[in-house]
Write a protein that holds these residues in place. Sequence first.
Motif, PDB file in Angstrom:
ATOM      1  N   ASP A 151      54.234  39.331  35.810  1.00  0.00           N
ATOM      2  CA  ASP A 151      53.541  38.557  34.650  1.00  0.00           C
ATOM      3  C   ASP A 151      53.092  36.967  34.865  1.00  0.00           C
ATOM      4  OD1 ASP A 151      54.175  41.036  33.130  1.00  0.00           O
ATOM      5  OD2 ASP A 151      55.881  40.120  32.018  1.00  0.00           O
ATOM      6  N   HIS A 152      53.813  36.511  36.028  1.00  0.00           N
ATOM      7  CA  HIS A 152      53.237  35.289  36.590  1.00  0.00           C
ATOM      8  C   HIS A 152      51.833  35.185  37.295  1.00  0.00           C
ATOM      9  CE1 HIS A 152      57.608  33.844  36.905  1.00  0.00           C
ATOM     10  NE2 HIS A 152      57.148  32.933  35.953  1.00  0.00           N
ATOM     11  N   GLN A 153      51.093  36.030  37.119  1.00  0.00           N
ATOM     12  CA  GLN A 153      49.863  36.189  37.812  1.00  0.00           C
ATOM     13  C   GLN A 153      48.997  37.054  37.004  1.00  0.00           C
ATOM     14  OE1 GLN A 153      50.833  38.157  41.540  1.00  0.00           O
ATOM     15  NE2 GLN A 153      49.298  39.333  41.064  1.00  0.00           N
ATOM     16  N   ILE A 154      49.433  38.016  35.936  1.00  0.00           N
ATOM     17  CA  ILE A 154      48.533  38.771  35.416  1.00  0.00           C
ATOM     18  C   ILE A 154      47.516  38.014  34.212  1.00  0.00           C
ATOM     19  CG2 ILE A 154      48.062  40.751  33.800  1.00  0.00           C
ATOM     20  CD1 ILE A 154      50.081  42.052  35.692  1.00  0.00           C
ATOM     21  N   PHE A 155      46.323  37.977  34.076  1.00  0.00           N
ATOM     22  CA  PHE A 155      45.767  37.322  32.917  1.00  0.00           C
ATOM     23  C   PHE A 155      44.300  37.836  32.567  1.00  0.00           C
ATOM     24  CE2 PHE A 155      42.441  34.590  35.227  1.00  0.00           C
ATOM     25  CZ  PHE A 155      42.821  34.906  36.344  1.00  0.00           C
ATOM     26  N   HIS A 156      43.866  38.949  33.155  1.00  0.00           N
ATOM     27  CA  HIS A 156      42.755  39.675  33.138  1.00  0.00           C
ATOM     28  C   HIS A 156      42.900  40.621  32.090  1.00  0.00           C
ATOM     29  CE1 HIS A 156      41.522  37.892  36.699  1.00  0.00           C
ATOM     30  NE2 HIS A 156      40.187  37.560  36.265  1.00  0.00           N
ATOM     31  N   GLU A 192      41.663  42.551  37.260  1.00  0.00           N
ATOM     32  CA  GLU A 192      42.700  41.884  37.657  1.00  0.00           C
ATOM     33  C   GLU A 192      42.945  42.157  39.268  1.00  0.00           C
ATOM     34  OE1 GLU A 192      44.951  39.938  35.505  1.00  0.00           O
ATOM     35  OE2 GLU A 192      45.720  39.411  37.639  1.00  0.00           O
TER      36      GLU A 192
END
Lengths: 278, 278, 262
Positions: free
Chosen positions: B91-96, B102
């Motif tokens: 979750d520290h990198q997912i943002f799409h 992603e």
Amino acid sequence: MYKLNNLTFYYKNTEVPALKNINLEIAHGEFLGIIGHSGSGKSTLAKCLNGIIPHYQHGRMRGQVLFNGNPTETLSIADISRSVGSVFDDPESHLITMEVEQELIFGLENMAVDPKEMQIKVENALEAVGIAHLRNRSINTLSGGQKQRLAIAAALAVEPKILVLDEPTSELDPIGSKEIYNLLAKFNKKGITVVLIDQKVELLARYASRIIVLNQGEIILEGSPREIFSADEKLNKAGVDIPQVTKLIKMLGFRYGKLPISVDEGAACILENMGIGK
Amino acid sequence: MISNPIIQVKDLCQNLDENHFILNKINLTIGSGEFLALVGQNGAGKTTLAKHFNGLLKPTSGKVLVDNLNTKYVKVSELAQKVGYVFQNPDHQIFHNSVEKEISFGLKYLNLPAEEVKRRTDDALKAVGLVDYRYAHPYSLSRGQRQRVALASVLVLKPNVLVLDEPTTGLDYRESMQIMNMIRSLNNQGHTIIMITHDMSLVSTFAKRVVVLNKGEILLDGPVREVLSHQEILSETFLEIPPISRLADKLSVIGIPKNLLTVEEVYRALCDVRGAEK
Amino acid sequence: MTVANEYIPGNSPIHSMTPLAKIIWTSVVMILALLFNHPLYLLALFFSVLLVAKIAGVLKVLISTLKSLFLFSLILILLQVLFTKEGEVIFYITEYLPVTKNAVYLGTAMGLRMMAAVLSFLIFLLTTRFKDIIQTLTNNLKLPIDYVFIFMTALRFIPTFLNEIKQVKEAQSCRGCSLDGWNPLVKIKAYAAVALPLVLVSLQKADKLAMAMETRGCGSGPRTCYREQKMSAADLSLVFISILLAVFAVLARLNGYGTYQY
């Protein structure tokens, strides 16, 4: 202490129930382990026990959760918390204050405990989890294992009858996990009921007095660790591992009186079957 | 000697301040195509060491060479094409809003032709078994699936080395095995794997070489079987030998070899002994 | 930037004062900082705050924060130089960019004002236990417990938040996302990659914390209080001196002292 009658629960905006027709009784003094794949409803079940559901997280609930005979719907989370201590995974996010002592005081003050009794309660709780020496420390300076002990101490400070723990060892290394299990076993001996959700079958096999296995919101197995781990097919379906020793004995097809779940039991069983030693 | 070194660590020190070190004089050479497990207690320095492999941390003294490049002089975003790093918490990198976007995010920075972007994204989706979830929202996936999205988003950069920090934390047994099998097949395809873990059963089932860290120093380094045979040294680091290996040790009286790693190995050894008796 | 905002154990006279006395002192410093706009007066105020930091033994910890504040003050001065054209010109950077005395004074005053106010607040935080602050705010100042907790939780979250930022940045740079380029457009885009996961992870954390607070009986009704605080002679004298100073300053200000005519 707990009696769950046909409990079904849907989270908001979902069509698939997180829990389906759960019937479960939890008796005083048990060490109950709960396992299952992720999304099987383990955490939801824990939240139903400590009142987070239906009071904090809402959704559609059918059936009943009775705590000492009272439906949890009629009790507040705070009421339940007087007898039920909750511990979660990821202690870093669940510790509320910045100092060790204050973390314990926080709950005691909320529960309106007499200030004169706080001193001794804080001492006892910290002592019980073995971090009395950290009393004046800032929480930021603690290790992961120490933080989790603190979280347990904070739950213990109000002297609950039950501890409900949701994967409390997921961030800890094997020794850290084992230490937490040992602590829980110690509290259990003193009469505290333990409800523990975890993935660590090797440890659960050794410590739990009863295990329930959840699969897609339903209880598919229930019994002593030995009973549980003899039901290979159902476990496989639920995506749950079994202890290595147990796996080996089953592959060998050896006879056994009671299913071996520990290294010593496994060795004894093998030696006996190979005709050596008694 | 390692014939085809991809990562070379020479006298690496990482100091917290003048008097405290996190890593002390680490010397380590990792060959291309290895499957190496970095083990040790929480706080032993595993993650700190691994963060040197892709330049996230620069040595206080000593040096780290990746593919003969000194990490001190190369940007992390450039090293990312040589060393992929998958963190514990996806979750520290997912943002799409879709898995596909992603995964292909990192490729934007490489100015590749559109068909190359598509091909790499397809390959990565296939490698982590998420082809059917191409257009799904990452947050609708389970933790295990999100972990695979994170892995894929690093894979698209085609790094030779993959560093995986506790790849199975928070995953259930089935998800753990899924991702570990994927990692194994990536290793078979030629990727160098460096896995940080404290789960010795995972190590003995999947890794080929183990480096044991203790208090910032390398305590043991060698093939898994050899390292696991140093039980006394391992117990100093509070690492647990897998139960099945402990069982095998207890069975040495009936001619079971020491240092067996998996249930299958012990099973075969027992069958051999049984066969010889008959 | 690192922020030192958490209690550091110590035995200094500042540590042993009650939070209420310190809150009053901090407030007085802020009032004084706002009241005056003469750089020299503000400088004196700033040094008095530094002196308190020294007595409390927290000066060392504050150095890095001081550096950041100092940098920020320089920016304030620069901004003033850009926008203030009136007054006596000291020198010219270019033909069209004069540096006026007014601009330098005004910028310096603003910088000092901010530094004095922020520092006094940090000294308060560094020398006062979390629990004592909560108690003072709720018991002595009778602030509603809910608001006090919102405030204290925000403080507790600062280190967590900084740590999350670091982790997200690391995770994104490992995917080849360059966060240290020069092109501002690229940079803004890259920061979306940091900001979005950060918001989501922080929301998750906030939800977990709220849940934990519920299970610990927060907001369930009347609370008790572990330790009452009594004002000592030292506390009372600090309060007295602070308030006296404030009154004196107001009077001085009304009589025209401490202002700088721009």
